[in-house]
Write an enzyme that holds these catalytic residues in place. Sequence first.
Site, mmCIF file in Angstrom:
data_model
loop_
_atom_site.group_PDB
_atom_site.id
_atom_site.type_symbol
_atom_site.label_atom_id
_atom_site.label_comp_id
_atom_site.label_asym_id
_atom_site.label_seq_id
_atom_site.Cartn_x
_atom_site.Cartn_y
_atom_site.Cartn_z
ATOM 1 N N GLU A 29 -1.782 24.778 -45.046
ATOM 2 C CA GLU A 29 -1.689 25.899 -44.094
ATOM 3 C C GLU A 29 -2.045 27.248 -44.721
ATOM 4 O O GLU A 29 -2.503 28.147 -44.030
ATOM 5 C CB GLU A 29 -0.277 25.970 -43.493
ATOM 6 C CG GLU A 29 -0.084 25.107 -42.273
ATOM 7 C CD GLU A 29 -1.037 25.460 -41.122
ATOM 8 O OE1 GLU A 29 -1.215 26.654 -40.838
ATOM 9 O OE2 GLU A 29 -1.604 24.534 -40.537
ATOM 10 N N GLY A 30 -1.817 27.397 -46.032
ATOM 11 C CA GLY A 30 -2.203 28.652 -46.706
ATOM 12 C C GLY A 30 -3.699 28.874 -46.588
ATOM 13 O O GLY A 30 -4.161 29.951 -46.164
ATOM 14 N N HIS A 31 -4.477 27.850 -46.947
ATOM 15 C CA HIS A 31 -5.937 27.951 -46.827
ATOM 16 C C HIS A 31 -6.335 28.173 -45.366
ATOM 17 O O HIS A 31 -7.214 28.994 -45.068
ATOM 18 C CB HIS A 31 -6.609 26.653 -47.285
ATOM 19 C CG HIS A 31 -6.365 26.273 -48.707
ATOM 20 N ND1 HIS A 31 -5.638 25.159 -49.056
ATOM 21 C CD2 HIS A 31 -6.773 26.835 -49.878
ATOM 22 C CE1 HIS A 31 -5.608 25.042 -50.378
ATOM 23 N NE2 HIS A 31 -6.282 26.055 -50.904
ATOM 24 N N GLY A 140 -5.877 34.725 -50.990
ATOM 25 C CA GLY A 140 -4.436 34.780 -50.765
ATOM 26 C C GLY A 140 -3.727 35.580 -51.847
ATOM 27 O O GLY A 140 -4.008 35.396 -53.033
ATOM 28 N N ASP A 143 -2.111 34.122 -55.216
ATOM 29 C CA ASP A 143 -2.693 34.238 -56.549
ATOM 30 C C ASP A 143 -2.952 35.723 -56.820
ATOM 31 O O ASP A 143 -4.091 36.195 -56.790
ATOM 32 C CB ASP A 143 -3.974 33.405 -56.629
ATOM 33 C CG ASP A 143 -3.680 31.937 -56.399
ATOM 34 O OD1 ASP A 143 -3.168 31.285 -57.319
ATOM 35 O OD2 ASP A 143 -3.916 31.443 -55.278
ATOM 36 N N GLN A 146 -5.380 36.874 -59.531
ATOM 37 C CA GLN A 146 -6.748 36.573 -59.102
ATOM 38 C C GLN A 146 -7.267 37.663 -58.157
ATOM 39 O O GLN A 146 -8.406 38.114 -58.283
ATOM 40 C CB GLN A 146 -6.750 35.207 -58.410
ATOM 41 C CG GLN A 146 -8.059 34.805 -57.791
ATOM 42 C CD GLN A 146 -8.043 33.332 -57.396
ATOM 43 O OE1 GLN A 146 -8.182 32.473 -58.256
ATOM 44 N NE2 GLN A 146 -7.869 33.038 -56.128
ATOM 45 N N MET A 177 3.138 27.466 -50.381
ATOM 46 C CA MET A 177 2.275 26.287 -50.275
ATOM 47 C C MET A 177 1.250 26.319 -51.394
ATOM 48 O O MET A 177 0.718 27.372 -51.738
ATOM 49 C CB MET A 177 1.580 26.267 -48.925
ATOM 50 C CG MET A 177 2.542 25.962 -47.821
ATOM 51 S SD MET A 177 1.661 25.543 -46.322
ATOM 52 C CE MET A 177 3.048 25.205 -45.264
ATOM 53 N N SER A 179 -1.711 23.411 -53.439
ATOM 54 C CA SER A 179 -2.225 22.037 -53.584
ATOM 55 C C SER A 179 -1.472 21.316 -54.690
ATOM 56 O O SER A 179 -1.333 20.096 -54.665
ATOM 57 C CB SER A 179 -3.717 22.071 -53.906
ATOM 58 O OG SER A 179 -4.398 22.864 -52.956
ATOM 59 N N ARG A 180 -0.989 22.064 -55.681
ATOM 60 C CA ARG A 180 -0.296 21.443 -56.820
ATOM 61 C C ARG A 180 1.123 20.993 -56.479
ATOM 62 O O ARG A 180 1.726 20.254 -57.253
ATOM 63 C CB ARG A 180 -0.277 22.395 -58.020
ATOM 64 C CG ARG A 180 -1.658 22.564 -58.658
ATOM 65 C CD ARG A 180 -1.598 23.297 -59.985
ATOM 66 N NE ARG A 180 -2.848 23.209 -60.707
ATOM 67 C CZ ARG A 180 -3.800 24.155 -60.700
ATOM 68 N NH1 ARG A 180 -3.638 25.262 -60.007
ATOM 69 N NH2 ARG A 180 -4.915 23.980 -61.399
HETATM 70 P P1 AMP Z 1 -7.292 27.372 -54.145
HETATM 71 O O1 AMP Z 1 -7.815 26.228 -53.328
HETATM 72 O O2 AMP Z 1 -5.971 27.093 -54.781
HETATM 73 O O3 AMP Z 1 -8.320 27.931 -55.093
HETATM 74 O O4 AMP Z 1 -6.997 28.534 -53.107
HETATM 75 C C1 AMP Z 1 -8.004 29.041 -52.276
HETATM 76 C C2 AMP Z 1 -7.517 30.312 -51.636
HETATM 77 O O5 AMP Z 1 -6.359 30.054 -50.853
HETATM 78 C C3 AMP Z 1 -7.119 31.369 -52.670
HETATM 79 O O6 AMP Z 1 -7.560 32.652 -52.229
HETATM 80 C C4 AMP Z 1 -5.622 31.261 -52.675
HETATM 81 O O7 AMP Z 1 -4.975 32.459 -53.067
HETATM 82 C C5 AMP Z 1 -5.333 30.954 -51.222
HETATM 83 N N1 AMP Z 1 -4.015 30.340 -51.083
HETATM 84 C C6 AMP Z 1 -3.513 29.310 -51.817
HETATM 85 N N2 AMP Z 1 -2.249 29.053 -51.442
HETATM 86 C C7 AMP Z 1 -1.943 29.926 -50.448
HETATM 87 C C8 AMP Z 1 -0.775 30.176 -49.664
HETATM 88 N N3 AMP Z 1 0.327 29.461 -49.805
HETATM 89 N N4 AMP Z 1 -0.823 31.171 -48.735
HETATM 90 C C9 AMP Z 1 -1.953 31.912 -48.586
HETATM 91 N N5 AMP Z 1 -3.083 31.728 -49.310
HETATM 92 C C10 AMP Z 1 -3.085 30.757 -50.233
#
Ligand code: AMP
Length: 275
Positions: A29-31, A140, A143, A146, A177, A179-180
């Site tokens: 849901e974050g993504h 998001g 991070d 980042q 939320m 992926s890890r």
């Molecule tokens: P990642 O797949 O972990 O590289 O994350 C891709 C994007 O999704 C990055 O900009 C993350 O900061 C964002 N993201 C990851 N987890 C969340 C979350 N729980 N809420 C909002 N954005 C997120």
Amino acid sequence: MKIVRRIADLPFPDSRTLGFVPTMGALHEGHLSLMRKARKECDQVIASVFVNPTQFGPNEDFSKYPRQEERDFALCEGVGVDTVFAPTVDEMYPESLTSVHVSGLTDRWEGAIRPGHFDGVATIVAKLFHIVRPTIAYFGWKDLQQCVVLRAMVNDLNMPVQLSFCETVREPDGLAMSSRNAYLSPEGRSAAVCLPNALRGCVEQLQTGMDRRQIDTILETGRTSFQDLGIDVDYFELVQIQNLEPSVTVSRDDRMIGAIRIGQTRLIDNMGLSH
Ligand code: AMP
């Protein structure tokens, strides 16, 4: 929805606004919240799904990072993404003689624990920006470092893209939320909530204008809560949002940041003082 594997097959940029959401897949849901925002604000939406090898250290989880493309594509389609860019490693890195290094901001916190991580992040994001040429790119706050590093890169290198940073989406119990989170055992998953709890505990006690001695006393309560549970802490700090240096006095924009280890799994999170 189009699924594109090759750079040459991406739609050619036109006059419409293009929203871009880079991800490493295993979507949650974050993504999806970033993709929905892009859908609302832009004429066209591209998401990328690419597990970027250059941002993983030699002893990190690149090979076991969760990969579930078909599910990810269906989720992207469900929130109205127009195009998913899911290249191979060879397509993105036929050669890799060049990298982007943002200095200073990458020395501390995640950068100190994961040497080279932010070079990998900055390099892949710079490449994706050149390939996709978005109007707005969505990231998001989850991070935090980042976001700060990419903001510096875009400003320093005059990249013609607007960055949009979005609030962290959390599980009902408060765990951010990620992926890890899938790596956690049931016991680890229960323990993991101590991170947002400790961050929130400090946020609730910190008051604008407090000095460093008062900050330290409050941070200590958080650190002790991890110790009591036998959880290793990589860092737990109050930082200034502009440069990620530890705060000397509490300001409204400061953020609590934390990183812990539960078994083999590292979890990071942060909260603003207004939460
Ligand atoms: P990642 O797949 O972990 O590289 O994350 C891709 C994007 O999704 C990055 O900009 C993350 O900061 C964002 N993201 C990851 N987890 C969340 C979350 N729980 N809420 C909002 N954005 C997120």
